[in-house]
Design an enzyme around this catalytic site. Structure first.
Site, mmCIF file in Angstrom:
data_model
loop_
_atom_site.group_PDB
_atom_site.id
_atom_site.type_symbol
_atom_site.label_atom_id
_atom_site.label_comp_id
_atom_site.label_asym_id
_atom_site.label_seq_id
_atom_site.Cartn_x
_atom_site.Cartn_y
_atom_site.Cartn_z
ATOM 1 N N ARG A 224 0.850 -1.201 0.000
ATOM 2 C CA ARG A 224 0.000 0.000 0.000
ATOM 3 C C ARG A 224 0.882 1.245 0.000
ATOM 4 O O ARG A 224 0.568 2.235 -0.654
ATOM 5 C CB ARG A 224 -0.909 0.006 1.239
ATOM 6 C CG ARG A 224 -1.795 1.236 1.380
ATOM 7 C CD ARG A 224 -2.431 1.341 2.761
ATOM 8 N NE ARG A 224 -3.183 0.142 3.100
ATOM 9 C CZ ARG A 224 -4.447 -0.049 2.733
ATOM 10 N NH1 ARG A 224 -5.074 0.862 2.027
ATOM 11 N NH2 ARG A 224 -5.082 -1.157 3.069
ATOM 12 N N ASN B 177 -12.991 13.822 2.010
ATOM 13 C CA ASN B 177 -13.597 12.578 1.553
ATOM 14 C C ASN B 177 -15.103 12.665 1.707
ATOM 15 O O ASN B 177 -15.608 13.240 2.677
ATOM 16 C CB ASN B 177 -13.077 11.413 2.411
ATOM 17 C CG ASN B 177 -13.653 10.084 1.975
ATOM 18 O OD1 ASN B 177 -13.898 9.868 0.795
ATOM 19 N ND2 ASN B 177 -13.893 9.208 2.934
ATOM 20 N N THR B 178 -15.820 12.121 0.729
ATOM 21 C CA THR B 178 -17.283 12.032 0.868
ATOM 22 C C THR B 178 -17.596 10.629 1.363
ATOM 23 O O THR B 178 -16.930 9.645 0.981
ATOM 24 C CB THR B 178 -17.984 12.214 -0.499
ATOM 25 O OG1 THR B 178 -17.596 11.142 -1.366
ATOM 26 C CG2 THR B 178 -17.633 13.539 -1.138
ATOM 27 N N HIS B 179 -18.603 10.550 2.242
ATOM 28 C CA HIS B 179 -18.948 9.243 2.808
ATOM 29 C C HIS B 179 -20.465 9.128 2.895
ATOM 30 O O HIS B 179 -21.123 10.045 3.403
ATOM 31 C CB HIS B 179 -18.315 9.101 4.202
ATOM 32 C CG HIS B 179 -18.514 7.748 4.808
ATOM 33 N ND1 HIS B 179 -17.820 6.642 4.402
ATOM 34 C CD2 HIS B 179 -19.359 7.331 5.777
ATOM 35 C CE1 HIS B 179 -18.216 5.587 5.100
ATOM 36 N NE2 HIS B 179 -19.145 5.983 5.939
ATOM 37 N N SER C 156 -21.853 12.540 4.536
ATOM 38 C CA SER C 156 -20.892 13.379 5.263
ATOM 39 C C SER C 156 -19.708 13.724 4.377
ATOM 40 O O SER C 156 -19.345 12.946 3.485
ATOM 41 C CB SER C 156 -20.350 12.627 6.497
ATOM 42 O OG SER C 156 -21.392 12.163 7.325
ATOM 43 N N ALA D 40 -5.557 9.746 9.259
ATOM 44 C CA ALA D 40 -4.962 8.422 8.986
ATOM 45 C C ALA D 40 -5.897 7.281 9.387
ATOM 46 O O ALA D 40 -5.613 6.120 9.124
ATOM 47 C CB ALA D 40 -3.633 8.293 9.718
ATOM 48 N N GLY D 41 -7.049 7.651 9.984
ATOM 49 C CA GLY D 41 -7.981 6.598 10.415
ATOM 50 C C GLY D 41 -8.964 6.245 9.310
ATOM 51 O O GLY D 41 -8.825 6.680 8.166
ATOM 52 N N ASP E 34 -12.378 6.953 7.980
ATOM 53 C CA ASP E 34 -13.535 7.866 8.043
ATOM 54 C C ASP E 34 -13.644 8.532 9.414
ATOM 55 O O ASP E 34 -14.739 8.734 9.938
ATOM 56 C CB ASP E 34 -14.832 7.099 7.720
ATOM 57 C CG ASP E 34 -14.795 6.507 6.318
ATOM 58 O OD1 ASP E 34 -15.218 5.348 6.155
ATOM 59 O OD2 ASP E 34 -14.305 7.205 5.402
#
Ligand code: GRF
Length: 193
Positions: free
Chosen positions: A63, A105-107, A134, A140-141, A143
């Site tokens: 990764r 980020n979109t969630h 949201s 780094a987590g 969401d």
């Protein structure tokens, strides 16, 4: 404001941003679209004449190596803001550290409810009467970053994962377009959301 958008899927949120940016009064432009695979959504970039790149996750041993290449490709375009919109990969810490807080980020859930890759399915299985959409600053987590915009979306009888996600996405798009506008105008300071 120059924006880079990263996707993995159909890119419907990307398309909404591209359409919004067509308005000369909208204070942001998508300068590049990146993907971790040959995502269908890359066709939207082509339709709008926006450059794109793919960094296929499968081509990298780790990764971290994938993330380093992704970050290097982004750096070429010097975006002011990186938008994860349907990127179904966790970014390595090094990539978050390099781009945050100019990384949102979109969630498809009302965070902190239903984090992770199956938010819509989880809401269906939980049998909740409402979920949401949201936009967060990426950390780094999973969401887990600061929420900069969110809105409730009802779950209707008979909903399945697809019908609920299709009801959530328009809300996500509206929130995302508004967050990008607010960042561009300085109304939203991502260093202290
Ligand atoms: C969006 O709901 C996004 O929040 C989630 O996956 C979906 C991607 O949809 N991570 P699309 O690729 O923008 O159509």
């Amino acid at each position: 404001l120059s924006v880079a958008v990263l996707i993995s899927g159909t890119g419907s949120n990307l398309r909404a941003l591209l359409e919004a940016a067509e308005d000369p009064d909208y204070p942001a432009r998508v300068v590049v679209v990146g993907a971790d695979r040959e995502a269908d959504g890359l066709a939207h970039a082509e339709d709008f004449g926006i450059p794109s790149f793919t960094v296929p996750y499968a081509h990298y041993a780790t990764r971290e190596e994938w993330g380093a290449e992704l970050s290097a490709q982004l750096a070429v375009w010097q975006p002011d803001l990186v938008v994860l919109s349907g990127l179904m990969r966790l970014l390595p810490r090094e990539v978050v550290d390099e781009w945050a807080p100019n990384l949102v980020n979109t969630h498809p859930a009302y965070l902190p409810e239903f984090p992770g890759a199956h938010a819509v399915r989880d809401a269906i299985e939980a049998g909740v009467p409402q979920t949401g959409a949201s936009v967060i600053v990426v950390d780094a987590g999973v969401d887990s970053g600061p929420i900069v915009a969110q809105e409730r979306v009802p779950v209707l009888d008979g909903d399945d994962e697809h019908s609920l996600h299709e009801r959530i996405k328009p809300v996500e798009r509206r929130l995302l377009i508004d967050v990008v506008r607010r960042v561009a105008t300085g109304d939203l300071d991502l260093t202290s959301p």
